[in-house]
Every structure is written in C-alpha cells, then in structure tokens.
Design a protein around this motif. Structure first.
Motif, PDB file in Angstrom:
ATOM      1  N   LEU A 125       0.824  -1.195   0.000  1.00 25.98           N
ATOM      2  CA  LEU A 125       0.000   0.000   0.000  1.00 25.98           C
ATOM      3  C   LEU A 125       0.870   1.261   0.000  1.00 25.98           C
ATOM      4  O   LEU A 125       1.909   1.288   0.647  1.00 25.98           O
ATOM      5  N   LYS A 126       0.431   2.253  -0.758  1.00 32.67           N
ATOM      6  CA  LYS A 126       1.130   3.530  -0.743  1.00 32.67           C
ATOM      7  C   LYS A 126       0.091   4.634  -0.568  1.00 32.67           C
ATOM      8  O   LYS A 126      -0.921   4.653  -1.247  1.00 32.67           O
ATOM      9  N   ILE A 127       0.356   5.529   0.380  1.00 39.43           N
ATOM     10  CA  ILE A 127      -0.560   6.647   0.621  1.00 39.43           C
ATOM     11  C   ILE A 127       0.165   7.947   0.307  1.00 39.43           C
ATOM     12  O   ILE A 127       1.255   8.186   0.797  1.00 39.43           O
ATOM     13  N   LYS A 128      -0.457   8.766  -0.547  1.00 39.05           N
ATOM     14  CA  LYS A 128       0.131  10.056  -0.921  1.00 39.05           C
ATOM     15  C   LYS A 128      -0.656  11.172  -0.259  1.00 39.05           C
ATOM     16  O   LYS A 128      -1.877  11.136  -0.196  1.00 39.05           O
ATOM     17  N   TYR A 129       0.092  12.169   0.210  1.00 43.53           N
ATOM     18  CA  TYR A 129      -0.501  13.338   0.865  1.00 43.53           C
ATOM     19  C   TYR A 129      -0.068  14.597   0.143  1.00 43.53           C
ATOM     20  O   TYR A 129       1.070  14.703  -0.312  1.00 43.53           O
ATOM     21  N   CYS A 130      -0.965  15.565   0.075  1.00 43.70           N
ATOM     22  CA  CYS A 130      -0.669  16.874  -0.509  1.00 43.70           C
ATOM     23  C   CYS A 130      -0.244  17.805   0.628  1.00 43.70           C
ATOM     24  O   CYS A 130      -0.993  17.987   1.588  1.00 43.70           O
ATOM     25  N   THR A 131       0.943  18.384   0.535  1.00 52.59           N
ATOM     26  CA  THR A 131       1.417  19.256   1.609  1.00 52.59           C
ATOM     27  C   THR A 131       0.570  20.536   1.714  1.00 52.59           C
ATOM     28  O   THR A 131       0.462  21.111   2.787  1.00 52.59           O
ATOM     29  N   LYS A 132      -0.058  20.938   0.618  1.00 49.03           N
ATOM     30  CA  LYS A 132      -0.946  22.107   0.673  1.00 49.03           C
ATOM     31  C   LYS A 132      -2.188  21.789   1.517  1.00 49.03           C
ATOM     32  O   LYS A 132      -2.785  22.672   2.115  1.00 49.03           O
ATOM     33  N   ASN A 133      -2.576  20.516   1.584  1.00 47.09           N
ATOM     34  CA  ASN A 133      -3.733  20.086   2.367  1.00 47.09           C
ATOM     35  C   ASN A 133      -3.393  19.963   3.856  1.00 47.09           C
ATOM     36  O   ASN A 133      -4.289  19.854   4.677  1.00 47.09           O
ATOM     37  N   PHE A 134      -2.120  20.017   4.202  1.00 47.79           N
ATOM     38  CA  PHE A 134      -1.710  19.927   5.610  1.00 47.79           C
ATOM     39  C   PHE A 134      -2.351  21.021   6.454  1.00 47.79           C
ATOM     40  O   PHE A 134      -2.667  20.808   7.609  1.00 47.79           O
ATOM     41  N   LYS A 135      -2.565  22.210   5.858  1.00 45.92           N
ATOM     42  CA  LYS A 135      -3.175  23.316   6.616  1.00 45.92           C
ATOM     43  C   LYS A 135      -4.649  23.043   6.934  1.00 45.92           C
ATOM     44  O   LYS A 135      -5.212  23.669   7.819  1.00 45.92           O
ATOM     45  N   THR A 161      -4.486  17.763   7.691  1.00 47.56           N
ATOM     46  CA  THR A 161      -3.995  16.450   7.265  1.00 47.56           C
ATOM     47  C   THR A 161      -2.633  16.091   7.859  1.00 47.56           C
ATOM     48  O   THR A 161      -2.304  14.921   7.966  1.00 47.56           O
ATOM     49  N   LYS A 162      -1.844  17.077   8.285  1.00 44.81           N
ATOM     50  CA  LYS A 162      -0.503  16.793   8.803  1.00 44.81           C
ATOM     51  C   LYS A 162      -0.509  15.825  10.000  1.00 44.81           C
ATOM     52  O   LYS A 162       0.263  14.862  10.002  1.00 44.81           O
ATOM     53  N   PRO A 163      -1.380  16.026  11.014  1.00 44.60           N
ATOM     54  CA  PRO A 163      -1.409  15.060  12.116  1.00 44.60           C
ATOM     55  C   PRO A 163      -1.826  13.658  11.662  1.00 44.60           C
ATOM     56  O   PRO A 163      -1.378  12.662  12.232  1.00 44.60           O
ATOM     57  N   VAL A 164      -2.670  13.588  10.624  1.00 40.41           N
ATOM     58  CA  VAL A 164      -3.077  12.294  10.073  1.00 40.41           C
ATOM     59  C   VAL A 164      -1.855  11.603   9.471  1.00 40.41           C
ATOM     60  O   VAL A 164      -1.610  10.426   9.726  1.00 40.41           O
ATOM     61  N   TYR A 165      -1.078  12.364   8.691  1.00 41.12           N
ATOM     62  CA  TYR A 165       0.147  11.832   8.089  1.00 41.12           C
ATOM     63  C   TYR A 165       1.086  11.286   9.167  1.00 41.12           C
ATOM     64  O   TYR A 165       1.569  10.159   9.073  1.00 41.12           O
ATOM     65  N   LYS A 166       1.311  12.071  10.207  1.00 43.83           N
ATOM     66  CA  LYS A 166       2.215  11.649  11.290  1.00 43.83           C
ATOM     67  C   LYS A 166       1.678  10.424  12.036  1.00 43.83           C
ATOM     68  O   LYS A 166       2.418   9.491  12.326  1.00 43.83           O
ATOM     69  N   ALA A 167       0.387  10.426  12.343  1.00 39.74           N
ATOM     70  CA  ALA A 167      -0.228   9.306  13.071  1.00 39.74           C
ATOM     71  C   ALA A 167      -0.173   8.022  12.243  1.00 39.74           C
ATOM     72  O   ALA A 167       0.141   6.950  12.776  1.00 39.74           O
ATOM     73  N   MET A 168      -0.450   8.133  10.961  1.00 37.73           N
ATOM     74  CA  MET A 168      -0.413   6.955  10.083  1.00 37.73           C
ATOM     75  C   MET A 168       1.008   6.422   9.966  1.00 37.73           C
ATOM     76  O   MET A 168       1.232   5.215   9.968  1.00 37.73           O
TER      77      MET A 168
END
Length: 76
Positions: free
Chosen positions: A5-15, A18-25
């Motif tokens: 599995l690969k999950i991609k995140y948009c850094t513009k969406n961090f605001k 989404t950033k805590p979701v990225y870190k928690a995952m």
C-alpha cells in the motif's frame, strides 16, 4: 499485504488538518509507504476537505479525524 500500500498526501492540504493524520499513520503503520507531494492536483477537494490518495483512489473526509478513520478502515 500492507507493505504494498502507498498513501500520498498533498502538503498544501496539511493546513486543513492532514498533517497530524500523516504523522499518526506513519507512526501506527510504519510498513506502509507514505509520500508527501507539493500538490496532487485535487485542488477543489483540497480547499474544502482533508484528503489522501491510496492506490490512485482519492479518500476524503470533512475532518482529519474522519480521514484517519477512513484510512484505517482501508488498511483493515
């Protein structure tokens, strides 16, 4: 199976939260590949919701908590 599995995140969406979701995952599922990109081209969704891309499929939710739950559900 999760290592495929690969999950991609948009850094513009961090605001949007989404950033805590990225870190928690990343902490909870270290064997899953997590990738940050400057922009994933989902600008309409990005402006209004938290989102991530899993296996080329966008997963979005109205809040970071709900996105986290959706991602966990996908992983199993």
């Amino acid at each position: 199976m999760t290592h495929l599995l690969k999950i991609k995140y948009c850094t513009k969406n961090f605001k949007n939260g989404t950033k805590p979701v990225y870190k928690a995952m990343k902490d909870k599922f270290p064997d899953i590949k997590m990738k940050k990109s400057d922009c994933l081209g989902n600008c309409k969704t990005c402006r209004h919701e938290c989102f991530a891309v899993v296996k080329s499929k966008m997963v979005s939710a109205p809040s970071a908590e709900k996105l986290y739950k959706e991602l966990k559900k996908l992983i199993g």
